[in-house]
Motif scaffolding. Structure first.
Motif, PDB file in Angstrom:
ATOM      1  N   ILE A 158      -0.490  25.103  13.613  1.00 39.95           N
ATOM      2  CA  ILE A 158      -0.425  23.677  13.905  1.00 39.95           C
ATOM      3  C   ILE A 158       1.005  23.198  13.637  1.00 39.95           C
ATOM      4  CG2 ILE A 158      -1.326  21.385  13.340  1.00 39.95           C
ATOM      5  CD1 ILE A 158      -3.487  23.161  14.484  1.00 39.95           C
ATOM      6  N   PHE A 159       1.704  22.822  14.701  1.00 42.58           N
ATOM      7  CA  PHE A 159       3.099  22.413  14.593  1.00 42.58           C
ATOM      8  C   PHE A 159       3.201  20.897  14.512  1.00 42.58           C
ATOM      9  CE2 PHE A 159       3.165  26.543  16.606  1.00 42.58           C
ATOM     10  CZ  PHE A 159       4.172  27.184  15.908  1.00 42.58           C
ATOM     11  N   GLY A 160       3.945  20.431  13.486  1.00 35.54           N
ATOM     12  CA  GLY A 160       4.201  19.009  13.341  1.00 35.54           C
ATOM     13  C   GLY A 160       5.226  18.540  14.356  1.00 35.54           C
ATOM     14  N   GLU A 161       5.421  17.241  14.416  1.00 35.02           N
ATOM     15  CA  GLU A 161       6.339  16.688  15.408  1.00 35.02           C
ATOM     16  C   GLU A 161       7.729  17.276  15.257  1.00 35.02           C
ATOM     17  OE1 GLU A 161       7.511  12.558  13.126  1.00 35.02           O
ATOM     18  OE2 GLU A 161       5.835  12.568  14.521  1.00 35.02           O
ATOM     19  N   CYS A 162       8.539  17.055  16.285  1.00 35.93           N
ATOM     20  CA  CYS A 162       9.874  17.647  16.313  1.00 35.93           C
ATOM     21  C   CYS A 162      10.799  16.958  15.317  1.00 35.93           C
ATOM     22  CB  CYS A 162      10.457  17.569  17.718  1.00 35.93           C
ATOM     23  SG  CYS A 162      10.595  15.896  18.376  1.00 35.93           S
ATOM     24  N   VAL A 163      11.775  17.720  14.860  1.00 41.62           N
ATOM     25  CA  VAL A 163      12.827  17.186  14.004  1.00 41.62           C
ATOM     26  C   VAL A 163      13.696  16.267  14.859  1.00 41.62           C
ATOM     27  CG1 VAL A 163      14.907  17.842  12.717  1.00 41.62           C
ATOM     28  CG2 VAL A 163      12.816  19.194  12.495  1.00 41.62           C
ATOM     29  N   ASP A 164      14.111  15.135  14.292  1.00 41.36           N
ATOM     30  CA  ASP A 164      14.974  14.206  15.025  1.00 41.36           C
ATOM     31  C   ASP A 164      16.298  14.874  15.366  1.00 41.36           C
ATOM     32  OD1 ASP A 164      13.108  12.152  14.847  1.00 41.36           O
ATOM     33  OD2 ASP A 164      13.899  11.465  12.919  1.00 41.36           O
ATOM     34  N   ASP A 165      16.633  14.888  16.650  1.00 39.74           N
ATOM     35  CA  ASP A 165      17.877  15.489  17.110  1.00 39.74           C
ATOM     36  C   ASP A 165      18.225  14.853  18.449  1.00 39.74           C
ATOM     37  OD1 ASP A 165      19.767  17.286  18.431  1.00 39.74           O
ATOM     38  OD2 ASP A 165      19.313  18.681  16.803  1.00 39.74           O
ATOM     39  N   SER A 166      19.429  14.310  18.559  1.00 42.11           N
ATOM     40  CA  SER A 166      19.823  13.606  19.784  1.00 42.11           C
ATOM     41  C   SER A 166      19.835  14.522  21.004  1.00 42.11           C
ATOM     42  CB  SER A 166      21.200  12.959  19.601  1.00 42.11           C
ATOM     43  OG  SER A 166      22.164  13.958  19.328  1.00 42.11           O
ATOM     44  N   ARG A 167      19.952  15.834  20.791  1.00 39.67           N
ATOM     45  CA  ARG A 167      19.957  16.778  21.911  1.00 39.67           C
ATOM     46  C   ARG A 167      18.552  17.064  22.434  1.00 39.67           C
ATOM     47  NH1 ARG A 167      23.092  20.838  18.306  1.00 39.67           N
ATOM     48  NH2 ARG A 167      21.601  19.807  16.966  1.00 39.67           N
ATOM     49  N   ASN A 168      17.543  16.678  21.697  1.00 36.75           N
ATOM     50  CA  ASN A 168      16.151  16.895  22.108  1.00 36.75           C
ATOM     51  C   ASN A 168      15.640  15.596  22.746  1.00 36.75           C
ATOM     52  OD1 ASN A 168      13.471  17.568  22.402  1.00 36.75           O
ATOM     53  ND2 ASN A 168      13.159  18.153  20.269  1.00 36.75           N
ATOM     54  N   PRO A 212      10.215  22.216  15.244  1.00 34.59           N
ATOM     55  CA  PRO A 212       9.126  21.434  14.640  1.00 34.59           C
ATOM     56  C   PRO A 212       9.467  21.118  13.183  1.00 34.59           C
ATOM     57  CG  PRO A 212       8.524  23.748  14.705  1.00 34.59           C
ATOM     58  CD  PRO A 212       9.855  23.629  15.402  1.00 34.59           C
ATOM     59  N   ARG A 213       8.924  20.037  12.660  1.00 30.96           N
ATOM     60  CA  ARG A 213       9.139  19.706  11.239  1.00 30.96           C
ATOM     61  C   ARG A 213       8.435  20.713  10.336  1.00 30.96           C
ATOM     62  NH1 ARG A 213      11.307  14.587  10.322  1.00 30.96           N
ATOM     63  NH2 ARG A 213      11.170  13.219  12.115  1.00 30.96           N
ATOM     64  N   SER A 214       7.270  21.186  10.800  1.00 33.82           N
ATOM     65  CA  SER A 214       6.482  22.088   9.962  1.00 33.82           C
ATOM     66  C   SER A 214       5.503  22.873  10.820  1.00 33.82           C
ATOM     67  CB  SER A 214       5.701  21.287   8.914  1.00 33.82           C
ATOM     68  OG  SER A 214       4.786  20.415   9.568  1.00 33.82           O
ATOM     69  N   VAL A 215       4.917  23.896  10.205  1.00 33.10           N
ATOM     70  CA  VAL A 215       3.829  24.633  10.835  1.00 33.10           C
ATOM     71  C   VAL A 215       2.753  24.854   9.779  1.00 33.10           C
ATOM     72  CG1 VAL A 215       4.904  26.901  10.440  1.00 33.10           C
ATOM     73  CG2 VAL A 215       3.136  26.642  12.185  1.00 33.10           C
ATOM     74  N   GLY A 216       1.537  24.498  10.129  1.00 36.46           N
ATOM     75  CA  GLY A 216       0.385  24.779   9.286  1.00 36.46           C
ATOM     76  C   GLY A 216      -0.270  26.056   9.770  1.00 36.46           C
ATOM     77  N   VAL A 217      -0.718  26.886   8.833  1.00 36.54           N
ATOM     78  CA  VAL A 217      -1.316  28.177   9.161  1.00 36.54           C
ATOM     79  C   VAL A 217      -2.784  28.163   8.759  1.00 36.54           C
ATOM     80  CG1 VAL A 217      -1.214  30.662   8.763  1.00 36.54           C
ATOM     81  CG2 VAL A 217       0.906  29.319   8.788  1.00 36.54           C
ATOM     82  N   LEU A 218      -3.663  28.444   9.731  1.00 39.40           N
ATOM     83  CA  LEU A 218      -5.103  28.527   9.482  1.00 39.40           C
ATOM     84  C   LEU A 218      -5.619  29.841  10.053  1.00 39.40           C
ATOM     85  CD1 LEU A 218      -4.354  25.384  10.480  1.00 39.40           C
ATOM     86  CD2 LEU A 218      -6.708  25.064   9.814  1.00 39.40           C
ATOM     87  N   VAL A 219      -6.637  30.402   9.412  1.00 37.87           N
ATOM     88  CA  VAL A 219      -7.268  31.625   9.909  1.00 37.87           C
ATOM     89  C   VAL A 219      -8.764  31.394  10.029  1.00 37.87           C
ATOM     90  CG1 VAL A 219      -5.519  33.198   9.003  1.00 37.87           C
ATOM     91  CG2 VAL A 219      -7.483  32.609   7.588  1.00 37.87           C
ATOM     92  N   ASP A 220      -9.392  32.125  10.952  1.00 43.33           N
ATOM     93  CA  ASP A 220     -10.834  32.002  11.086  1.00 43.33           C
ATOM     94  C   ASP A 220     -11.516  32.706   9.913  1.00 43.33           C
ATOM     95  OD1 ASP A 220     -10.298  34.620  11.926  1.00 43.33           O
ATOM     96  OD2 ASP A 220     -11.767  34.574  13.530  1.00 43.33           O
ATOM     97  N   THR A 221     -12.676  32.213   9.560  1.00 40.14           N
ATOM     98  CA  THR A 221     -13.434  32.820   8.473  1.00 40.14           C
ATOM     99  C   THR A 221     -14.220  34.003   9.021  1.00 40.14           C
ATOM    100  OG1 THR A 221     -15.346  31.388   8.839  1.00 40.14           O
ATOM    101  CG2 THR A 221     -13.660  30.598   7.296  1.00 40.14           C
ATOM    102  N   PRO A 222     -14.442  35.014   8.206  1.00 41.67           N
ATOM    103  CA  PRO A 222     -15.210  36.172   8.678  1.00 41.67           C
ATOM    104  C   PRO A 222     -16.604  35.790   9.175  1.00 41.67           C
ATOM    105  CG  PRO A 222     -14.085  36.711   6.659  1.00 41.67           C
ATOM    106  CD  PRO A 222     -13.903  35.225   6.873  1.00 41.67           C
ATOM    107  N   GLU A 223     -17.147  34.693   8.661  1.00 40.22           N
ATOM    108  CA  GLU A 223     -18.451  34.246   9.140  1.00 40.22           C
ATOM    109  C   GLU A 223     -18.400  33.855  10.616  1.00 40.22           C
ATOM    110  OE1 GLU A 223     -16.996  33.193   6.291  1.00 40.22           O
ATOM    111  OE2 GLU A 223     -18.315  34.224   4.890  1.00 40.22           O
ATOM    112  N   SER A 224     -17.195  33.570  11.124  1.00 35.28           N
ATOM    113  CA  SER A 224     -17.019  33.203  12.534  1.00 35.28           C
ATOM    114  C   SER A 224     -16.999  34.412  13.446  1.00 35.28           C
ATOM    115  CB  SER A 224     -15.697  32.447  12.718  1.00 35.28           C
ATOM    116  OG  SER A 224     -15.715  31.234  12.030  1.00 35.28           O
ATOM    117  N   TRP A 225     -16.728  35.590  12.903  1.00 31.55           N
ATOM    118  CA  TRP A 225     -16.624  36.788  13.728  1.00 31.55           C
ATOM    119  C   TRP A 225     -17.972  37.112  14.319  1.00 31.55           C
ATOM    120  CZ3 TRP A 225     -13.806  40.362   9.673  1.00 31.55           C
ATOM    121  CH2 TRP A 225     -12.605  39.750   9.284  1.00 31.55           C
TER     122      TRP A 225
END
Length: 173
Positions: A129-139, A72-85
């Protein structure tokens, strides 16, 4: 080293897609060296993996190992808020901690990519949250793959609401 910190057990509660034979739950296996989760062929982006913990946890580090070609090009990291527990993952509110990029694989002798993401937060769920794949002819099918995820932390000291402004996000070195 703080002995109370250890690898945290978790389960995958949600995945945007999967390729047959490469199930999302495979990322939970810390001994896994070859297979893992692979998105379906020509999937839409972003792709999401939802992770649930068996109790509120204080996370310190998230390690993500990707396939050498399905990166993936990137990964976004999110966590739930304690108010959601203790809401279910699908009904939780999430706060973003940040995003980490992956490098383009080398054309010769590609290697798996490991990202160690330092965090400092309490949660019961984690959304990647994973962004689109890195350009690679093998993929040829524009897929991404995560071989395993390892999470380091300890049981949370609190189990109720607190100020989420204390979340420090991703620590870059």
């Amino acid at each position: 080293v703080d002995r109370s910190m250890q690898f945290v057990d978790f389960h995958v509660v949600s995945a945007s897609s999967k390729q047959d034979g490469y199930e999302p739950f495979a990322v939970c296996d810390r001994a896994n060296k070859h297979t893992g989760w692979v998105s379906k062929r020509f999937c839409s982006y972003p792709q999401e993996l939802g992770i649930g913990f068996f109790q509120p946890m204080h996370l310190r580090r998230i390690d993500i190992l990707t396939h050498p070609v399905f990166v993936p090009r990137s990964v976004g990291v999110l966590v739930d808020t304690p108010e959601s527990w203790p809401r279910a993952y699908q009904h939780s509110e999430f706060v973003g901690l940040g995003k980490v990029s992956f490098a383009r694989p080398r054309q010769q002798a590609p290697k798996k990519q490991l990202r160690q993401i330092k965090v400092d937060c309490e949660c019961t769920s984690l959304k990647l949250i994973f962004g689109e794949c890195v350009d690679d002819s093998r993929n040829q099918f524009n897929q991404i793959s995560v071989i395993w995820i390892r999470i380091v932390g300890e049981a949370a000291s609190t189990t109720g609401p607190h100020d989420t402004s204390e979340y420090t996000g991703i620590h870059r070195e």
